[in-house]
Write an enzyme that holds these catalytic residues in place. Sequence first.
Site, PDB file in Angstrom:
ATOM      1  CG  HIS A   4      -2.032   0.921   1.208  1.00 54.02           C
ATOM      2  ND1 HIS A   4      -3.098   0.769   0.348  1.00 54.02           N
ATOM      3  CD2 HIS A   4      -2.288   2.063   1.922  1.00 54.02           C
ATOM      4  CE1 HIS A   4      -3.963   1.755   0.537  1.00 54.02           C
ATOM      5  NE2 HIS A   4      -3.483   2.546   1.481  1.00 54.02           N
ATOM      6  CG  ASP A  61      -6.583  12.835   6.261  1.00 55.80           C
ATOM      7  OD1 ASP A  61      -6.957  12.710   7.455  1.00 55.80           O
ATOM      8  OD2 ASP A  61      -6.003  11.931   5.651  1.00 55.80           O
ATOM      9  CG  ASP A  94      -4.664  11.032   0.734  1.00 55.72           C
ATOM     10  OD1 ASP A  94      -4.199  12.157   0.955  1.00 55.72           O
ATOM     11  OD2 ASP A  94      -4.859  10.193   1.629  1.00 55.72           O
ATOM     12  CE  LYS A 108      -7.882   9.606   7.596  1.00 51.78           C
ATOM     13  NZ  LYS A 108      -6.431   9.552   7.298  1.00 51.78           N
ATOM     14  CE  LYS A 160      -7.920   8.214   0.165  1.00 51.59           C
ATOM     15  NZ  LYS A 160      -8.079   8.746   1.537  1.00 51.59           N
ATOM     16  CE  LYS A 189      -3.738   6.750   0.893  1.00 54.96           C
ATOM     17  NZ  LYS A 189      -3.810   7.780   1.938  1.00 54.96           N
ATOM     18  CD  GLU A 214     -10.452   7.217   3.433  1.00 56.55           C
ATOM     19  OE1 GLU A 214     -10.144   7.472   2.261  1.00 56.55           O
ATOM     20  OE2 GLU A 214      -9.742   7.555   4.411  1.00 56.55           O
ATOM     21  CD  GLU A 269      -7.704  12.274   2.159  1.00 55.51           C
ATOM     22  OE1 GLU A 269      -7.552  11.941   3.345  1.00 55.51           O
ATOM     23  OE2 GLU A 269      -8.192  11.510   1.289  1.00 55.51           O
TER      24      GLU A 269
END
Length: 385
Positions: A23, A250, A199, A274, A168, A170, A328, A225
């Site tokens: 990731h 964020d 993001d 979050k 989304k 990255k 998400e 983001e």
Amino acid sequence: MSPVTKIDQIETMILDIPTIRGHVLSMATMRVQTAVLVRVTFSDGSEGIGEGTTIGGLSYGAESPESIRSAIDTYIAPVLLGRDGDDVNGALQLVDRLVKGNRIARTAVEIALWDGLGKRLGVPVAQLFGGAVHDRLPVAWTLASGNSETDIAEAREMIETRRHNVFKLKIGKRTVREDVAHVARIKQAVGDTASVRVDINTAWSLQEARWGLKGLQEVGCELVEQPVPARSRRAMAELAQGYEIAVMADEALNGPEDALEVANARAADVFAVKVAQSGGLKRAAEVVAIGQAAGLGLYGGTMLETGLGTAAALQLFATVETLHWGTEFFGPLLLTEDILANPIVYRDFCVEIPTGPGIGATLDPDKIDFFRRDGGRTRKTVAGA
């Protein structure tokens, strides 16, 4: 008078669970997610469970799994033992006074307290926050392999199986030009069948962000983001007010105080709310309220929690009338194994709200034993010990 249900014991454990693929974020590549789990035992025999999870060790923020566990064992648990387990607000106020920062550690314990209270009352935690108005929520998937063709294949599979149609990406590790080209290829591949967002995880300077947002807007990206560092509120405000593409805060949001300052500065169009980053369910609800009052869009964000933390977040966001940008809450799907006995259901591009008392989650003991760090040893803080 009914006897007071007291907090008898608080246990912590660390789990290390592999991810299904690398990731790739701007600051780290995750191949394992580490979660801190908390179990609170009450004097009537009831239990509550909670989770505190961060991303990429210390590369994302000031708390690590090890510091989360230490803060709970050393500072939070001792002051809560013997207190009324039903007085969750009182417990939160006490911890706020005695423990500064450490929002994720506080979140883990707070979730366990709400879970225990919901179970004793026989109601979902959503009921304790006014009641659920949704039984399912739209859920995005993050494309973060770092390879365009891999991401395109993954996106197409998600669309065909009706698991996700919001993606989304990255980005932020490569040049702005390369990142925009990567996003353009994916957007062209999925076309109007899916929404594409990005993001940056604070990786761009203001100058880079100006070019980046312009390019992203032109290729059909809908939202960006946290393109610049969390403290760069003027830069965020310039970007939010200078482009049609939505700008989402964020990392800039660490609780209601930050939310108020971001809203006052007009430094975002959207709040990524979050639970862990806010400092718990109650503080996240306050961030939601500030975003609503300011007329901003709302999005349910994740720290890539396991099913436990995800279930807790879903209880809260099920009570939010309008989530303009969805959620998400895909964390459990990124892991090779689900640690819940009753995994959260994902289908028809949505995630379903867990049912049952508390947060609606039950741990799978075999999975917990398998993924525990330190040979399965649990740390316990016990009243009177």
